[in-house]
Design a protein around this motif. Structure first.
Motif, PDB file in Angstrom:
ATOM      1  N   TRP A  35      30.097  33.884  34.267  1.00  0.00           N
ATOM      2  CA  TRP A  35      31.471  33.768  34.750  1.00  0.00           C
ATOM      3  C   TRP A  35      31.804  32.318  35.060  1.00  0.00           C
ATOM      4  O   TRP A  35      30.966  31.579  35.558  1.00  0.00           O
ATOM      5  CB  TRP A  35      31.650  34.591  36.025  1.00  0.00           C
ATOM      6  CG  TRP A  35      31.306  36.033  35.853  1.00  0.00           C
ATOM      7  CD1 TRP A  35      30.094  36.619  36.095  1.00  0.00           C
ATOM      8  CD2 TRP A  35      32.155  37.070  35.388  1.00  0.00           C
ATOM      9  NE1 TRP A  35      30.154  37.955  35.817  1.00  0.00           N
ATOM     10  CE2 TRP A  35      31.402  38.259  35.381  1.00  0.00           C
ATOM     11  CE3 TRP A  35      33.485  37.111  34.984  1.00  0.00           C
ATOM     12  CZ2 TRP A  35      31.937  39.482  34.990  1.00  0.00           C
ATOM     13  CZ3 TRP A  35      34.016  38.324  34.597  1.00  0.00           C
ATOM     14  CH2 TRP A  35      33.247  39.485  34.591  1.00  0.00           C
ATOM     15  N   GLN A  38      37.887  30.662  38.237  1.00  0.00           N
ATOM     16  CA  GLN A  38      39.310  30.493  37.963  1.00  0.00           C
ATOM     17  C   GLN A  38      40.039  30.033  39.216  1.00  0.00           C
ATOM     18  O   GLN A  38      40.816  29.100  39.189  1.00  0.00           O
ATOM     19  CB  GLN A  38      39.914  31.805  37.451  1.00  0.00           C
ATOM     20  CG  GLN A  38      39.313  32.281  36.152  1.00  0.00           C
ATOM     21  CD  GLN A  38      39.508  31.270  35.043  1.00  0.00           C
ATOM     22  OE1 GLN A  38      40.624  30.941  34.689  1.00  0.00           O
ATOM     23  NE2 GLN A  38      38.413  30.756  34.501  1.00  0.00           N
ATOM     24  N   TYR A 122      37.426  44.677  38.636  1.00  0.00           N
ATOM     25  CA  TYR A 122      37.461  44.051  37.313  1.00  0.00           C
ATOM     26  C   TYR A 122      38.583  44.691  36.522  1.00  0.00           C
ATOM     27  O   TYR A 122      38.644  45.910  36.410  1.00  0.00           O
ATOM     28  CB  TYR A 122      36.120  44.249  36.610  1.00  0.00           C
ATOM     29  CG  TYR A 122      36.058  43.635  35.239  1.00  0.00           C
ATOM     30  CD1 TYR A 122      36.125  42.259  35.081  1.00  0.00           C
ATOM     31  CD2 TYR A 122      35.937  44.425  34.114  1.00  0.00           C
ATOM     32  CE1 TYR A 122      36.064  41.683  33.824  1.00  0.00           C
ATOM     33  CE2 TYR A 122      35.876  43.858  32.855  1.00  0.00           C
ATOM     34  CZ  TYR A 122      35.943  42.491  32.714  1.00  0.00           C
ATOM     35  OH  TYR A 122      35.889  41.926  31.464  1.00  0.00           O
ATOM     36  N   GLN A 125      39.783  41.334  32.386  1.00  0.00           N
ATOM     37  CA  GLN A 125      39.913  39.904  32.142  1.00  0.00           C
ATOM     38  C   GLN A 125      39.406  39.068  33.305  1.00  0.00           C
ATOM     39  O   GLN A 125      38.952  37.959  33.109  1.00  0.00           O
ATOM     40  CB  GLN A 125      41.371  39.540  31.863  1.00  0.00           C
ATOM     41  CG  GLN A 125      41.922  40.193  30.621  1.00  0.00           C
ATOM     42  CD  GLN A 125      43.389  39.855  30.432  1.00  0.00           C
ATOM     43  OE1 GLN A 125      44.034  39.233  31.267  1.00  0.00           O
ATOM     44  NE2 GLN A 125      43.924  40.269  29.302  1.00  0.00           N
ATOM     45  N   THR A 126      39.493  39.582  34.514  1.00  0.00           N
ATOM     46  CA  THR A 126      39.166  38.807  35.703  1.00  0.00           C
ATOM     47  C   THR A 126      38.287  39.620  36.647  1.00  0.00           C
ATOM     48  O   THR A 126      38.584  40.778  36.920  1.00  0.00           O
ATOM     49  CB  THR A 126      40.451  38.404  36.454  1.00  0.00           C
ATOM     50  OG1 THR A 126      41.326  37.727  35.555  1.00  0.00           O
ATOM     51  CG2 THR A 126      40.143  37.487  37.619  1.00  0.00           C
ATOM     52  N   LYS A 128      37.347  39.977  40.347  1.00  0.00           N
ATOM     53  CA  LYS A 128      37.905  39.622  41.652  1.00  0.00           C
ATOM     54  C   LYS A 128      36.891  39.989  42.723  1.00  0.00           C
ATOM     55  O   LYS A 128      36.503  41.147  42.838  1.00  0.00           O
ATOM     56  CB  LYS A 128      39.213  40.378  41.892  1.00  0.00           C
ATOM     57  CG  LYS A 128      40.292  40.032  40.894  1.00  0.00           C
ATOM     58  CD  LYS A 128      41.514  40.882  41.080  1.00  0.00           C
ATOM     59  CE  LYS A 128      42.520  40.554  39.996  1.00  0.00           C
ATOM     60  NZ  LYS A 128      43.692  41.412  40.055  1.00  0.00           N
ATOM     61  N   LEU A 139      38.116  34.345  42.091  1.00  0.00           N
ATOM     62  CA  LEU A 139      38.490  34.925  40.803  1.00  0.00           C
ATOM     63  C   LEU A 139      37.652  34.257  39.726  1.00  0.00           C
ATOM     64  O   LEU A 139      37.628  33.023  39.640  1.00  0.00           O
ATOM     65  CB  LEU A 139      39.972  34.692  40.497  1.00  0.00           C
ATOM     66  CG  LEU A 139      40.987  35.383  41.409  1.00  0.00           C
ATOM     67  CD1 LEU A 139      42.383  34.938  41.056  1.00  0.00           C
ATOM     68  CD2 LEU A 139      40.872  36.882  41.277  1.00  0.00           C
ATOM     69  N   ALA A 141      36.393  34.373  35.446  1.00  0.00           N
ATOM     70  CA  ALA A 141      36.669  34.861  34.105  1.00  0.00           C
ATOM     71  C   ALA A 141      35.376  34.815  33.304  1.00  0.00           C
ATOM     72  O   ALA A 141      34.537  33.955  33.515  1.00  0.00           O
ATOM     73  CB  ALA A 141      37.731  33.999  33.425  1.00  0.00           C
ATOM     74  N   PRO A 142      35.207  35.757  32.361  1.00  0.00           N
ATOM     75  CA  PRO A 142      33.996  35.724  31.553  1.00  0.00           C
ATOM     76  C   PRO A 142      33.938  34.474  30.695  1.00  0.00           C
ATOM     77  O   PRO A 142      34.978  33.972  30.266  1.00  0.00           O
ATOM     78  CB  PRO A 142      34.081  36.973  30.685  1.00  0.00           C
ATOM     79  CG  PRO A 142      35.448  37.519  30.856  1.00  0.00           C
ATOM     80  CD  PRO A 142      36.094  36.838  32.015  1.00  0.00           C
ATOM     81  N   GLU A 143      32.749  33.946  30.480  1.00  0.00           N
ATOM     82  CA  GLU A 143      32.590  32.775  29.613  1.00  0.00           C
ATOM     83  C   GLU A 143      32.476  33.209  28.185  1.00  0.00           C
ATOM     84  O   GLU A 143      32.012  34.264  27.873  1.00  0.00           O
ATOM     85  CB  GLU A 143      31.354  31.981  30.022  1.00  0.00           C
ATOM     86  CG  GLU A 143      31.567  31.271  31.324  1.00  0.00           C
ATOM     87  CD  GLU A 143      30.494  30.236  31.613  1.00  0.00           C
ATOM     88  OE1 GLU A 143      29.375  30.328  31.061  1.00  0.00           O
ATOM     89  OE2 GLU A 143      30.779  29.340  32.394  1.00  0.00           O
TER      90      GLU A 143
END
Length: 143
Positions: A35, A38, A122, A125-126, A128, A139, A141-143
């Protein structure tokens, strides 16, 4: 009669399938992965952290595992546990590289926030990560 029943069933299945694509309940499997940060909130305010802030979560079994990453300057590591959307960490350890004072302060706040997380969600997309009051603290985000 049979054809109208088949059409009704087909319509119901297609609606259910579309709905399943739009919502993903938070499960333990959603938290595992790489992750990138963000947003990070401290006392309700957005805090800017370096682009290098990363979190890797590796499951050891279905409810626990290891987490590691980079908090902007230093690497960190620790253990986590998840169960029915609840999230907790053990003590977080970190390397001790010298960094600018402002970055060190932000990094310490981020690591402290990791230790105070109690739940996650989840949305596809994010990721939390929330504290016990339900406020989103981090927050990812997946890499």
């Amino acid at each position: 009669m049979k054809s109208s029943l088949a059409l009704s069933l087909l319509a119901l299945l297609s609606l259910t399938g579309c709905n399943a694509l739009n919502t993903q309940p938070a499960t333990e499997s959603h938290i595992e992965g790489q992750w990138s940060l963000q947003q990070f909130y401290l006392q309700g305010s957005l805090v800017e952290l370096g682009e290098r802030t990363r979190l890797q979560i590796m499951a050891e079994d279905e409810h626990s595992g290891r987490l590691s990453g980079n908090a902007g300057c230093n690497g960190f590591f620790g253990a986590y546990r998840v169960d029915n959307g609840k999230f907790s960490t053990g003590p977080i350890g970190a390397t001790m590289m010298a960094c600018p004072d402002d970055l060190m302060t932000q990094e310490q706040q981020f690591l402290k926030a990791l230790e105070q997380l109690t739940s996650f969600s989840y949305d596809g997309q994010t990721l939390k990560l929330q504290d016990e009051s339900g406020q989103v603290k981090i927050l990812m985000a997946p890499e």
